[in-house]
Design a protein around this motif. Structure first.
Motif, PDB file in Angstrom:
ATOM      1  N   ARG A  29       0.847  -1.181   0.000  1.00 43.10           N
ATOM      2  CA  ARG A  29       0.000   0.000   0.000  1.00 43.10           C
ATOM      3  C   ARG A  29       0.890   1.242   0.000  1.00 43.10           C
ATOM      4  O   ARG A  29       1.907   1.274   0.694  1.00 43.10           O
ATOM      5  CB  ARG A  29      -0.842  -0.012   1.276  1.00 43.10           C
ATOM      6  CG  ARG A  29      -1.972   0.957   1.368  1.00 43.10           C
ATOM      7  CD  ARG A  29      -2.595   0.924   2.768  1.00 43.10           C
ATOM      8  NE  ARG A  29      -3.166  -0.363   3.156  1.00 43.10           N
ATOM      9  CZ  ARG A  29      -4.436  -0.711   2.895  1.00 43.10           C
ATOM     10  NH1 ARG A  29      -5.246   0.143   2.305  1.00 43.10           N
ATOM     11  NH2 ARG A  29      -4.877  -1.891   3.261  1.00 43.10           N
ATOM     12  N   ALA A  30       0.519   2.244  -0.771  1.00 44.30           N
ATOM     13  CA  ALA A  30       1.258   3.506  -0.770  1.00 44.30           C
ATOM     14  C   ALA A  30       0.898   4.309   0.484  1.00 44.30           C
ATOM     15  O   ALA A  30      -0.106   4.017   1.132  1.00 44.30           O
ATOM     16  CB  ALA A  30       0.922   4.303  -2.021  1.00 44.30           C
ATOM     17  N   ILE A  90      -3.736   3.801  -0.607  1.00 40.08           N
ATOM     18  CA  ILE A  90      -4.311   3.016  -1.705  1.00 40.08           C
ATOM     19  C   ILE A  90      -3.346   1.886  -2.063  1.00 40.08           C
ATOM     20  O   ILE A  90      -2.145   2.105  -2.199  1.00 40.08           O
ATOM     21  CB  ILE A  90      -4.567   3.916  -2.939  1.00 40.08           C
ATOM     22  CG1 ILE A  90      -5.475   5.099  -2.541  1.00 40.08           C
ATOM     23  CG2 ILE A  90      -5.191   3.115  -4.073  1.00 40.08           C
ATOM     24  CD1 ILE A  90      -5.801   6.057  -3.687  1.00 40.08           C
ATOM     25  N   ASP A 139      -1.223  -0.745  -4.174  1.00 37.15           N
ATOM     26  CA  ASP A 139      -0.595  -0.673  -5.499  1.00 37.15           C
ATOM     27  C   ASP A 139      -1.467  -1.327  -6.564  1.00 37.15           C
ATOM     28  O   ASP A 139      -1.564  -0.858  -7.700  1.00 37.15           O
ATOM     29  CB  ASP A 139       0.757  -1.405  -5.495  1.00 37.15           C
ATOM     30  CG  ASP A 139       1.832  -0.637  -4.741  1.00 37.15           C
ATOM     31  OD1 ASP A 139       1.488   0.297  -3.985  1.00 37.15           O
ATOM     32  OD2 ASP A 139       3.021  -0.982  -4.904  1.00 37.15           O
ATOM     33  N   LEU A 174      -4.567  -1.439  -6.760  1.00 35.19           N
ATOM     34  CA  LEU A 174      -5.671  -0.547  -7.134  1.00 35.19           C
ATOM     35  C   LEU A 174      -5.159   0.622  -7.963  1.00 35.19           C
ATOM     36  O   LEU A 174      -5.835   1.106  -8.863  1.00 35.19           O
ATOM     37  CB  LEU A 174      -6.397  -0.061  -5.877  1.00 35.19           C
ATOM     38  CG  LEU A 174      -7.025  -1.198  -5.058  1.00 35.19           C
ATOM     39  CD1 LEU A 174      -7.623  -0.664  -3.759  1.00 35.19           C
ATOM     40  CD2 LEU A 174      -8.091  -1.927  -5.873  1.00 35.19           C
ATOM     41  N   HIS A 175      -3.952   1.070  -7.665  1.00 40.03           N
ATOM     42  CA  HIS A 175      -3.346   2.103  -8.520  1.00 40.03           C
ATOM     43  C   HIS A 175      -3.139   1.545  -9.931  1.00 40.03           C
ATOM     44  O   HIS A 175      -3.410   2.210 -10.921  1.00 40.03           O
ATOM     45  CB  HIS A 175      -2.008   2.557  -7.933  1.00 40.03           C
ATOM     46  CG  HIS A 175      -2.136   3.617  -6.879  1.00 40.03           C
ATOM     47  ND1 HIS A 175      -2.910   4.741  -7.041  1.00 40.03           N
ATOM     48  CD2 HIS A 175      -1.573   3.747  -5.642  1.00 40.03           C
ATOM     49  CE1 HIS A 175      -2.821   5.511  -5.959  1.00 40.03           C
ATOM     50  NE2 HIS A 175      -2.028   4.924  -5.090  1.00 40.03           N
ATOM     51  N   ALA A 235      -6.390   1.438 -11.795  1.00 35.14           N
ATOM     52  CA  ALA A 235      -6.752   2.788 -12.241  1.00 35.14           C
ATOM     53  C   ALA A 235      -5.939   3.178 -13.475  1.00 35.14           C
ATOM     54  O   ALA A 235      -6.451   3.807 -14.405  1.00 35.14           O
ATOM     55  CB  ALA A 235      -6.523   3.786 -11.107  1.00 35.14           C
ATOM     56  N   GLN A 236      -4.664   2.800 -13.495  1.00 32.87           N
ATOM     57  CA  GLN A 236      -3.805   3.141 -14.630  1.00 32.87           C
ATOM     58  C   GLN A 236      -4.273   2.473 -15.919  1.00 32.87           C
ATOM     59  O   GLN A 236      -4.230   3.066 -16.991  1.00 32.87           O
ATOM     60  CB  GLN A 236      -2.356   2.749 -14.318  1.00 32.87           C
ATOM     61  CG  GLN A 236      -1.742   3.640 -13.233  1.00 32.87           C
ATOM     62  CD  GLN A 236      -0.290   3.310 -12.936  1.00 32.87           C
ATOM     63  OE1 GLN A 236       0.095   2.143 -12.902  1.00 32.87           O
ATOM     64  NE2 GLN A 236       0.524   4.329 -12.715  1.00 32.87           N
ATOM     65  N   GLY A 237      -4.714   1.221 -15.799  1.00 31.54           N
ATOM     66  CA  GLY A 237      -5.219   0.551 -16.992  1.00 31.54           C
ATOM     67  C   GLY A 237      -6.495   1.203 -17.500  1.00 31.54           C
ATOM     68  O   GLY A 237      -6.655   1.445 -18.700  1.00 31.54           O
ATOM     69  N   ARG A 264       6.272   4.867  -1.116  1.00 35.29           N
ATOM     70  CA  ARG A 264       6.263   3.983   0.059  1.00 35.29           C
ATOM     71  C   ARG A 264       7.682   3.806   0.620  1.00 35.29           C
ATOM     72  O   ARG A 264       7.891   3.779   1.822  1.00 35.29           O
ATOM     73  CB  ARG A 264       5.677   2.617  -0.305  1.00 35.29           C
ATOM     74  CG  ARG A 264       5.718   1.613   0.840  1.00 35.29           C
ATOM     75  CD  ARG A 264       4.840   0.392   0.567  1.00 35.29           C
ATOM     76  NE  ARG A 264       5.202  -0.311  -0.638  1.00 35.29           N
ATOM     77  CZ  ARG A 264       4.468  -0.376  -1.748  1.00 35.29           C
ATOM     78  NH1 ARG A 264       3.287   0.210  -1.782  1.00 35.29           N
ATOM     79  NH2 ARG A 264       4.874  -1.023  -2.807  1.00 35.29           N
ATOM     80  N   GLN A 323      -1.776   7.911 -16.739  1.00 36.93           N
ATOM     81  CA  GLN A 323      -1.520   6.760 -15.866  1.00 36.93           C
ATOM     82  C   GLN A 323      -0.650   7.133 -14.675  1.00 36.93           C
ATOM     83  O   GLN A 323      -0.850   6.656 -13.558  1.00 36.93           O
ATOM     84  CB  GLN A 323      -0.859   5.623 -16.676  1.00 36.93           C
ATOM     85  CG  GLN A 323      -1.823   4.995 -17.678  1.00 36.93           C
ATOM     86  CD  GLN A 323      -1.205   3.835 -18.455  1.00 36.93           C
ATOM     87  OE1 GLN A 323      -0.041   3.884 -18.830  1.00 36.93           O
ATOM     88  NE2 GLN A 323      -1.982   2.798 -18.697  1.00 36.93           N
ATOM     89  N   ILE A 350      -2.936   9.505 -12.289  1.00 40.81           N
ATOM     90  CA  ILE A 350      -4.043   8.827 -11.606  1.00 40.81           C
ATOM     91  C   ILE A 350      -3.531   8.024 -10.409  1.00 40.81           C
ATOM     92  O   ILE A 350      -4.285   7.679  -9.490  1.00 40.81           O
ATOM     93  CB  ILE A 350      -4.817   7.919 -12.601  1.00 40.81           C
ATOM     94  CG1 ILE A 350      -6.232   7.657 -12.098  1.00 40.81           C
ATOM     95  CG2 ILE A 350      -4.121   6.583 -12.822  1.00 40.81           C
ATOM     96  CD1 ILE A 350      -7.145   8.821 -12.244  1.00 40.81           C
ATOM     97  N   ARG A 397     -10.190   9.713  -5.699  1.00 34.50           N
ATOM     98  CA  ARG A 397      -9.825   8.344  -5.298  1.00 34.50           C
ATOM     99  C   ARG A 397      -9.296   8.354  -3.857  1.00 34.50           C
ATOM    100  O   ARG A 397      -9.622   7.475  -3.064  1.00 34.50           O
ATOM    101  CB  ARG A 397      -8.762   7.759  -6.239  1.00 34.50           C
ATOM    102  CG  ARG A 397      -9.233   7.605  -7.691  1.00 34.50           C
ATOM    103  CD  ARG A 397      -8.149   6.974  -8.558  1.00 34.50           C
ATOM    104  NE  ARG A 397      -7.896   5.624  -8.112  1.00 34.50           N
ATOM    105  CZ  ARG A 397      -6.694   5.105  -7.905  1.00 34.50           C
ATOM    106  NH1 ARG A 397      -5.610   5.838  -8.126  1.00 34.50           N
ATOM    107  NH2 ARG A 397      -6.562   3.870  -7.477  1.00 34.50           N
TER     108      ARG A 397
END
Lengths: 368, 368, 368, 368
Positions: free
Chosen positions: A298-299, A303, A305, A307-308, A311-313, B279, B312, B315, B362
């Motif tokens: 998790r960052a 959130i 990673d 899930l990030h 979101a990027q896709g 992180r 990307q 986001i 987000r």
């Protein structure tokens, strides 16, 4: 060379006869028909294979009933876009539409373990209005001594539970052609309660015999994962094996590449290729953030990673997401540590929705 | 081990004396002070280096004036986050704030060619309310026979024009320690019209002597690019060379990795590492979509790959974007084919804004 | 284009004048002289730079005093072979010959630690009739907190001991241009007891400013290591930076590539490129088995992997071997675990000799 | 845990009964027998699978009839060496011995094209006293539109010609389990004139279903190629799939890794792993220089890169060489440009012999 007929030209029409007559008399060129089933109509495409360099596209384009003519390369002859942005893409299966513009989520179990977990998953999906899932029955594992999946034994209850909770499509990896029959039989036994998308894993991307066997059936659409140690081009060529055998209802899945450069992620996330696959081919593009990232790290922004990466896709136009959830990750038999929890599902879907809407706003920004 | 003092504890206070006295008597441990300049106050941190395993964090934590104590690893001792999400990150330079939560755009010329192009660029930026830019004067090139940049000759007009158009920070690559003086002198000559962020390119990520020289100055903040053939860990360790010499105003820039797997992009886009860098370290994270993607290829959705890559990065929480624009790409001396056009700037900024707002939504979704 | 003069043509001869006169009047072409010092004579080469496409090689070849004319590409203009297998390669330094046909061994300490160890090493080398060694004084390390080498402090005793034991050439890495002066001064102070080959490490392969500084001096020959994350082509272009500044006494060193595919070796051994470097350039080729393999692992046949790798380089024609030895590996400050022991030296040299003789038999087999 | 019985202990002996009785009563441990066919005798090994950590090796070792007991890891349980250098390796097939100490050459056609070419090849091999060859009938190709091999149609004449010229073993790739039967039938039809080694290509290294099918037959030994985009460890685990199904007559083939770092070679040559595979497993190690190098480029010393690569493999102890020859490379249907010519065969074999003798001298040097 590809001759696209006007939508209303049926194969029994006189225009069609005339076109075919003209094409068949061209020396050194073989004529092959291909039907494209769109949402509203069936298009007929005619491939001219062989020595087409000397042919004039204008001559053929001027025939009555021909909409347009495209020069195509050998590479991904059928699935390729060949610089034509107007060509139809996508397909509908069991009431669900898959194409290069929409988005479907396949949250589910990486590996089926117990009926109870399958049911919990399906129930959670239905509660969120989802109609697709992933369920792994056949698991190819690096070591022969690792758990290899429950195989056909679990199919009946997986399909019944899918039906019970109104799931329309179950993505399921197959590693041998016999699995297609096993799936077909289990669906028949249980009364066709759901649909199945056959998934080809990254270790089998260049298992051409399996691709050919799967390409020869037309009951199920196909999800082909990118090979993790080969070029994008080679993976796209592998997809063409499916189409060349007859099934072009293929979705291409980015799942990360093996590379030291990707650490601490399990693989090097490759979702910057979402627009590339759309440019080179007509396949809808899926992303698999779970296997790309491979952890629940998790960052500091709170959130995960994974899930990030999702979101990027989506922000770049992905059309499908394959993602691991599990009701009890510590008890999962395969890839538990990377799975999301059931209570994370609603927020995950909200995030996905938010990013997809933003993608659509980006579209209007640039197309407007 | 890191001892963070309460914000109001100055080095001349009696509490400070007492803490230092206590720490200095610990055997086999060296004490090193580090000042962290925040927006509103100066924090004092004390590093305990050496054999700290046996020390009790509780004992030290209980000293008057100590806020908290963190066990840190050898890796990125100063820049590392060490699992402490509360530690201050970022800095302010020439009126512009850089940290792990905000976003700054550095659009500009990969390589300065003519004063006219520099001016057109600056003017376009001002018109859009931008206060940062990138301008390449010293260009490291693979071949010794390729154009190597205009060097110090162009600095005066670049800085003057930056001042004229209210640009506060110019990111500029340096490849030799002497360039720092050249930049300092040119700024003095022209009356300090702007600020400069020293950029270290991917070929010099492990040029430790250059890192040390740049780390010893505190006039300019630093943008360190990730090495394109080394692990993320090695690149983050390289950043620590800067901090260990005294300058921890460092931004870390993802710019793609050399890999066959990245084709047809020039590099394998690595923006999934945005949350990872946050992180592991306290550095703000920059993305360089231009060099990652390396072309103006466009998806069938009408959006350039380089813009999808930018979206990307943002986001997922990127804090800075370094992106190539050029008034006339075909005449650019370096990397013209990948540059965006000036008339694409407004929409680019709108897209960036849209994605950044979505990132913030987000954030509330997951933090709420 | 490259004009090679006949060996007896001096720059003061009338033929030379006439040739130069002819070449200087060609429009859009710049003329640059380059002297090549062979074992027995000095060759003069003339580079024609610029728009040479339209020139006739026959016309120039027919001028009195011209031996032959070669069209060369931009890539590695000076060091390149340009498909001409007859061009001179190599050089002599301090009585030792380096070229693409012979073999020199540089066994020694990766990092100098104590005078005693240096002396033990030198003594062992002399006992085996060796005249070259490697000695690391300046060590670039991934972490700023790791031992960085004893630097200039150790130079005097290293050079004196080299002289005492008749070592003619010490390969020594430099990481900053100031190190050249430090080495030059230490040699002067100690009465020039030995020679030095400046070594550029893999992290600095594309540190172009360092390459230029080293290329500008002609006192010392240069050993350039291949960059571990870049293409071979890029590394060879880096060598050209040295030559373009004036020093073409360059040896190119293969040292393995960063790649997950190389595990369990530290790097992916790249010695299959020995013949490639010889084909593309005129540089002698060195191999560094110690850093490529990075361990003392042993095959069931009783031979260490590092010795197998050495044999593999030599059987394909390597011209130099850089290899780590240490009198007491467990006490070594850098890379101890991969070092060979002093009592392994005689057999190592016998193995090397055996493989080199076999290479020469292979030569006669194919050339016979 | 592995219990190796004394050579004279047959499964019908009382000692065997007693050992089995003892082992079967251990809780949580499953007992599995494995017969190892050596040149002179059959060894019996007993695997103890399950919770063996608490067992005492001494207790079991003291049972009458037990030679020794080895603790083994999960990884490559059967094929692994498990730090025991005395374990038997290799096998004999159709009169040809394959193990970790000897050397067999498989020169032949990458893809069978015409009976005439097959015959020319076989004839040339017999003239040189060779008894093995490679012949490709089933060719997996990146594109579905490329030539896929003549398949079973060519088998009868390939086998007859092999028999006519006294070839004992033909290495032949199979890509589908049905090919095993096709090969078996063709051998029967033609009267078993030769033997076949089933080859699994790099695209199928992790096609576990194919591995299992091939592992279940014991008629033919197996040549498994390393996967070109996965770790060595994963490829060795794939070999274990064969052994775990019953066939441990497996040779492991190094064939280069996909990597930009390998250019200008087609793949990154990985023959430094010859000793590694021997250390980790008991499989004989094959090298495939043709596919690793992929060209007929030649060094200035007059020797082709592909021959240098061959020498590199052999000097480090390779046990088998798979190499492409063709009577008329320009007419070859697959990989013609990399093939050696028939008149290059004698010198190639002389070179191989020279290098193998040198390897043996190296052995005595280090073992002496």
């Amino acid at each position: 060379m590809l001759v696209i007929l006007q939508p209303d030209i049926r194969t029994e029409s006189p225009e069609f006869d005339q076109i075919l007559k003209f094409l068949n008399q061209i020396p050194d060129v073989r004529v092959k028909l291909h039907e494209v089933q769109g949402t509203e109509q069936t298009l007929t495409e005619i491939y001219l294979i062989g020595n087409t360099k000397a042919l004039s596209t204008e001559d053929i384009q001027s025939l009555p009933g021909v909409e347009r003519v495209i020069r195509i390369s050998e590479e991904y002859r059928i699935l390729g876009r060949h610089h034509d942005e107007r060509r139809a893409s996508g397909f509908e299966y069991n009431g669900v539409r898959f194409d290069q513009t929409n988005l479907n989520i396949f949250a589910g179990l990486c590996a089926v373990d117990t009926p109870a977990h399958v049911e919990q998953m399906m129930k959670a999906l239905k509660a969120q209005g989802q109609q697709c899932t992933r369920m792994g029955a056949y698991k190819p594992r690096t070591s022969p001594y690792a758990f290899q999946g429950h195989g056909k034994a679990c199919l009946p209850y997986v399909f019944e539970l899918a039906g019970k909770y109104d799931i329309k499509v179950v993505a399921m990896e197959v590693t041998h052609e016999s699995h297609i029959d096993e799936i077909r039989q289990a669906l028949q036994q249980t009364g066709q309660p759901t649909g199945v998308m056959l998934q080809i894993g990254t270790r089998n991307t260049q298992n051409f015999e399996l691709l050919k066997a799967i390409g020869r059936q037309s009951d199920f659409p196909i999800l082909l994962k990118r090979g993790y140690g080969i070029s994008l081009n080679d993976s796209l060529n592998a997809a063409e094996y499916l189409a060349s055998e007859g099934n072009s209802n293929v979705i291409f899945c980015l799942r990360g590449m093996k590379s030291e450069a990707g650490a601490p992620h399990r693989n090097m996330v490759d979702f910057a290729h979402v627009p590339v696959v759309k440019r080179l081919t007509r396949m809808p593009v899926c992303i698999d953030p779970s296997h790309s990232v491979g952890s629940r790290d998790r960052a500091p922004d709170g959130i995960l990673d994974v899930l990030h990466a999702t979101a990027q896709g989506i922000i770049a136009g992905a059309n499908m997401v394959l993602i691991d959830f599990h009701p009890a990750p510590p008890t999962a038999l395969v890839d538990g540590p990377q799975a999301l929890l059931l209570d994370e599902l609603p927020r995950f879907l909200e995030d996905v929705q938010l990013c997809h809407e933003t993608y659509q706003k980006r579209l209007s920004l640039y197309q407007g």
